[in-house]
Motif scaffolding. Sequence first.
Motif, PDB file in Angstrom:
ATOM      1  N   ILE A 196       8.034   6.984 -18.534  1.00 46.95           N
ATOM      2  CA  ILE A 196       6.881   6.952 -19.448  1.00 46.95           C
ATOM      3  C   ILE A 196       7.236   7.855 -20.622  1.00 46.95           C
ATOM      4  O   ILE A 196       6.995   9.067 -20.594  1.00 46.95           O
ATOM      5  CB  ILE A 196       5.614   7.442 -18.725  1.00 46.95           C
ATOM      6  CG1 ILE A 196       5.344   6.588 -17.481  1.00 46.95           C
ATOM      7  CG2 ILE A 196       4.406   7.421 -19.663  1.00 46.95           C
ATOM      8  CD1 ILE A 196       4.261   7.136 -16.583  1.00 46.95           C
ATOM      9  N   LYS A 197       7.808   7.262 -21.678  1.00 46.24           N
ATOM     10  CA  LYS A 197       8.357   8.077 -22.764  1.00 46.24           C
ATOM     11  C   LYS A 197       7.969   7.629 -24.165  1.00 46.24           C
ATOM     12  O   LYS A 197       7.952   8.439 -25.088  1.00 46.24           O
ATOM     13  CB  LYS A 197       9.889   8.098 -22.664  1.00 46.24           C
ATOM     14  CG  LYS A 197      10.411   8.865 -21.460  1.00 46.24           C
ATOM     15  CD  LYS A 197      11.928   8.955 -21.490  1.00 46.24           C
ATOM     16  CE  LYS A 197      12.445   9.844 -20.360  1.00 46.24           C
ATOM     17  NZ  LYS A 197      13.929   9.962 -20.371  1.00 46.24           N
ATOM     18  N   GLY A 198       7.700   6.338 -24.343  1.00 44.00           N
ATOM     19  CA  GLY A 198       7.519   5.811 -25.698  1.00 44.00           C
ATOM     20  C   GLY A 198       6.076   5.603 -26.085  1.00 44.00           C
ATOM     21  O   GLY A 198       5.363   4.805 -25.466  1.00 44.00           O
ATOM     22  N   ALA A 199       5.624   6.303 -27.124  1.00 45.90           N
ATOM     23  CA  ALA A 199       4.251   6.145 -27.605  1.00 45.90           C
ATOM     24  C   ALA A 199       4.070   4.766 -28.249  1.00 45.90           C
ATOM     25  O   ALA A 199       5.048   4.172 -28.731  1.00 45.90           O
ATOM     26  CB  ALA A 199       3.931   7.256 -28.601  1.00 45.90           C
ATOM     27  N   PRO A 200       2.808   4.281 -28.284  1.00 51.81           N
ATOM     28  CA  PRO A 200       1.618   4.914 -27.722  1.00 51.81           C
ATOM     29  C   PRO A 200       1.587   4.817 -26.203  1.00 51.81           C
ATOM     30  O   PRO A 200       2.261   3.987 -25.606  1.00 51.81           O
ATOM     31  CB  PRO A 200       0.479   4.112 -28.347  1.00 51.81           C
ATOM     32  CG  PRO A 200       1.060   2.763 -28.595  1.00 51.81           C
ATOM     33  CD  PRO A 200       2.488   3.008 -28.969  1.00 51.81           C
ATOM     34  N   PHE A 201       0.766   5.658 -25.606  1.00 57.56           N
ATOM     35  CA  PHE A 201       0.630   5.696 -24.150  1.00 57.56           C
ATOM     36  C   PHE A 201      -0.722   5.077 -23.755  1.00 57.56           C
ATOM     37  O   PHE A 201      -1.680   5.090 -24.512  1.00 57.56           O
ATOM     38  CB  PHE A 201       0.722   7.144 -23.657  1.00 57.56           C
ATOM     39  CG  PHE A 201       2.016   7.800 -24.022  1.00 57.56           C
ATOM     40  CD1 PHE A 201       3.169   7.588 -23.279  1.00 57.56           C
ATOM     41  CD2 PHE A 201       2.097   8.635 -25.147  1.00 57.56           C
ATOM     42  CE1 PHE A 201       4.371   8.183 -23.617  1.00 57.56           C
ATOM     43  CE2 PHE A 201       3.296   9.233 -25.499  1.00 57.56           C
ATOM     44  CZ  PHE A 201       4.435   9.005 -24.735  1.00 57.56           C
ATOM     45  N   HIS A 202      -0.765   4.553 -22.539  1.00 54.19           N
ATOM     46  CA  HIS A 202      -1.945   3.813 -22.100  1.00 54.19           C
ATOM     47  C   HIS A 202      -2.427   4.331 -20.748  1.00 54.19           C
ATOM     48  O   HIS A 202      -1.618   4.632 -19.862  1.00 54.19           O
ATOM     49  CB  HIS A 202      -1.633   2.320 -21.979  1.00 54.19           C
ATOM     50  CG  HIS A 202      -1.055   1.720 -23.219  1.00 54.19           C
ATOM     51  ND1 HIS A 202      -1.840   1.184 -24.215  1.00 54.19           N
ATOM     52  CD2 HIS A 202       0.234   1.583 -23.636  1.00 54.19           C
ATOM     53  CE1 HIS A 202      -1.060   0.732 -25.194  1.00 54.19           C
ATOM     54  NE2 HIS A 202       0.201   0.967 -24.869  1.00 54.19           N
ATOM     55  N   ALA A 203      -3.740   4.432 -20.611  1.00 54.27           N
ATOM     56  CA  ALA A 203      -4.378   4.746 -19.330  1.00 54.27           C
ATOM     57  C   ALA A 203      -5.304   3.586 -18.991  1.00 54.27           C
ATOM     58  O   ALA A 203      -6.343   3.411 -19.632  1.00 54.27           O
ATOM     59  CB  ALA A 203      -5.168   6.055 -19.414  1.00 54.27           C
ATOM     60  N   CYS A 204      -4.924   2.775 -18.030  1.00 49.77           N
ATOM     61  CA  CYS A 204      -5.718   1.624 -17.622  1.00 49.77           C
ATOM     62  C   CYS A 204      -6.576   2.014 -16.418  1.00 49.77           C
ATOM     63  O   CYS A 204      -6.054   2.496 -15.411  1.00 49.77           O
ATOM     64  CB  CYS A 204      -4.815   0.443 -17.244  1.00 49.77           C
ATOM     65  SG  CYS A 204      -3.725  -0.093 -18.579  1.00 49.77           S
ATOM     66  N   HIS A 205      -7.860   1.801 -16.531  1.00 46.84           N
ATOM     67  CA  HIS A 205      -8.782   2.146 -15.455  1.00 46.84           C
ATOM     68  C   HIS A 205      -8.537   1.258 -14.241  1.00 46.84           C
ATOM     69  O   HIS A 205      -8.399   0.043 -14.349  1.00 46.84           O
ATOM     70  CB  HIS A 205     -10.223   1.976 -15.940  1.00 46.84           C
ATOM     71  CG  HIS A 205     -11.249   2.246 -14.891  1.00 46.84           C
ATOM     72  ND1 HIS A 205     -11.777   1.254 -14.086  1.00 46.84           N
ATOM     73  CD2 HIS A 205     -11.839   3.404 -14.502  1.00 46.84           C
ATOM     74  CE1 HIS A 205     -12.654   1.788 -13.262  1.00 46.84           C
ATOM     75  NE2 HIS A 205     -12.718   3.085 -13.484  1.00 46.84           N
ATOM     76  N   CYS A 206      -8.475   1.870 -13.063  1.00 43.24           N
ATOM     77  CA  CYS A 206      -8.279   1.117 -11.825  1.00 43.24           C
ATOM     78  C   CYS A 206      -9.356   1.492 -10.817  1.00 43.24           C
ATOM     79  O   CYS A 206      -9.792   2.645 -10.754  1.00 43.24           O
ATOM     80  CB  CYS A 206      -6.911   1.413 -11.203  1.00 43.24           C
ATOM     81  SG  CYS A 206      -5.509   0.773 -12.137  1.00 43.24           S
ATOM     82  N   SER A 207      -9.759   0.518 -10.033  1.00 47.80           N
ATOM     83  CA  SER A 207     -10.706   0.739  -8.947  1.00 47.80           C
ATOM     84  C   SER A 207     -10.052   0.434  -7.618  1.00 47.80           C
ATOM     85  O   SER A 207      -9.074  -0.315  -7.543  1.00 47.80           O
ATOM     86  CB  SER A 207     -11.931  -0.169  -9.114  1.00 47.80           C
ATOM     87  OG  SER A 207     -12.652   0.149 -10.272  1.00 47.80           O
ATOM     88  N   THR A 208     -10.599   1.018  -6.571  1.00 44.69           N
ATOM     89  CA  THR A 208     -10.199   0.629  -5.231  1.00 44.69           C
ATOM     90  C   THR A 208     -10.559  -0.837  -5.031  1.00 44.69           C
ATOM     91  O   THR A 208     -11.674  -1.259  -5.311  1.00 44.69           O
ATOM     92  CB  THR A 208     -10.921   1.477  -4.180  1.00 44.69           C
ATOM     93  OG1 THR A 208     -10.665   2.847  -4.442  1.00 44.69           O
ATOM     94  CG2 THR A 208     -10.457   1.118  -2.784  1.00 44.69           C
ATOM     95  N   THR A 209      -9.609  -1.609  -4.556  1.00 44.80           N
ATOM     96  CA  THR A 209      -9.758  -3.053  -4.477  1.00 44.80           C
ATOM     97  C   THR A 209      -9.600  -3.513  -3.040  1.00 44.80           C
ATOM     98  O   THR A 209      -8.753  -3.003  -2.303  1.00 44.80           O
ATOM     99  CB  THR A 209      -8.703  -3.742  -5.363  1.00 44.80           C
ATOM    100  OG1 THR A 209      -8.788  -3.214  -6.684  1.00 44.80           O
ATOM    101  CG2 THR A 209      -8.905  -5.244  -5.404  1.00 44.80           C
ATOM    102  N   MET A 210     -10.436  -4.496  -2.641  1.00 42.66           N
ATOM    103  CA  MET A 210     -10.295  -5.039  -1.298  1.00 42.66           C
ATOM    104  C   MET A 210     -10.643  -6.522  -1.288  1.00 42.66           C
ATOM    105  O   MET A 210     -11.334  -7.026  -2.158  1.00 42.66           O
ATOM    106  CB  MET A 210     -11.166  -4.283  -0.303  1.00 42.66           C
ATOM    107  CG  MET A 210     -12.654  -4.431  -0.497  1.00 42.66           C
ATOM    108  SD  MET A 210     -13.603  -3.601   0.807  1.00 42.66           S
ATOM    109  CE  MET A 210     -13.039  -4.489   2.258  1.00 42.66           C
TER     110      MET A 210
END
Length: 547
Positions: free
Chosen positions: A469-483
């Motif tokens: 994880i080195k190259g901008a831009p950086f991303h934070a994707c929201h995750c939920s517990t999945t079933m």
Amino acid sequence: MDSMADLNLTQSRRSFIKAAGATLLAGTAAAALGGCTAKGKEPNKNNFAQSIGEIDWDEETDVLIVGGGLAGQAAAATVATEGNGAKALLLEKGALVLGDGDSPFSAGRVLWTDDEHAEGFRQYLYELRGEMDNTPDAVLDAFAEGIHENRKWLESLPGFKEGYFKATEHFHPGTGDTCYPEYAELPHGYNLGVLFFNDEKYDHVIKFVNSVIADDPNITHKLNAPLTALIQDPESKAILGGVYTYEGQTVYVKANKGVIMCCGGFENNKQMRADYLSAATARCIAGRMNTGDGHYICARIGADMWHMNSCAGMWTSVSPIEGEDVTMRTPKQYGITVAENGRRFFMDWDSDHEHDWEVIDQNPLNINVGSRHGHMQFGGEWPHLPMPKTTWYILDDEGYKKMMAYSTAPNFEPSSEGYGFTADTIEELADKAGINKAELVKTVEQWNKYCEDGYDPAFFRPAKTLTPIKGAPFHACHCSTTMLNTDGGPRRNEHAQILDLNGDVIPNLYSAGEFGSVWCDMYNGGGNLGECCAFGRIAVRNVLGIA
């Protein structure tokens, strides 16, 4: 003093109606069963019956089947083809002709095996159960026989044509694919096949099975018809029929031969998820009608329950920050997953089923890693793990683009539209997402070092999944517990009969499919639909005395 009498001292003590919402005594309180009667319509006269003998049944059938997913439809198809004129009433709680549970939304794959590998498959089932030891050998033996019959049975159904499905064989190492076999490390893993319908008209097994019952004169299929109670003889404990609602009316149906419960799981019941799975905040992919109604109904007539903690879950996948929606799977080899504290906390290469086929046959099961329908290696075992309510999938821009190009990528832009955040620095990204900034910076630095070394000493992800994880831009994707689904429910025997708390058969009451499934520990993909077909047949054959 009879504690039941405390509910209403004016009622009879001759209790025979056990409803989903409450335990009711026969008599005037039974009117609550029809409490949803449409305005202007009279409540059903049977709501006021004081004994079994006073019930004037509205309908009568040989077999009452509750739940219109694959298990229920397989049972109905068995009545149609093997019942020698017997009649069945198939009730579906929802509005979909293929059922509103998990069946029509599943991948549609069904387990089978051939003559040569049937015994090996039976041994594989024992290995998957391991030391859990609450699904008896006799039940697994019956299941194995049913899986052995699945292919021949489908081919024997009216209207079947060659080419409707593709059947693959996984009978020796080197033939594994995704989750076939899901636990290839086990000694008898390579003894199964999987089939899936790929015809233009019948692209799912349930569509073909439904075609068998659609026009059969002995099968009545009702939609929007939820069961609300079972009617039990207070002396013999036999189930005599059921009560359901239909078009605003309460209907009492007599089942002359028996009732088969095919109600699916309870994954969309938040309280039950909290009670049995420690997963109140998990988001479910399908099965919106799977809210545990049948579990409550059976509990109130004294059914025992088994492995209520068994399910297909928990993994993490991209989801909107608000709401309950969630994607099926997210390619997780392009970054890392962290909690709000900014730290990795589990083996985060965790799509719903991931295998490293390069090593799966080389290492023992307690060394390999992956996510197998949400079960993950933890201390050498494969449980499902409780997950935080919110996690974040952290990627750089190159990893993000690769993830979005993947065949199983979410069909939206995760870093926008309420699914996540984008920033030019890790610090800024942490601030936007509410993640501990200092810890996330350290975690990313540590992760990049692992990637340079080609080794993850924290959670042992395969080297090919170590993406920096080195190259901008950086991303934070929201995750939920999945079933996906739950497998716990009423305890059944090898004849598909439901058992009470003493281990005795509740006469005339049976189950099939995910409703009290045989899967108690490790699960193999295609096993739920395979079980729907197998125990749907087993139940009917025992109900009708043709087993």
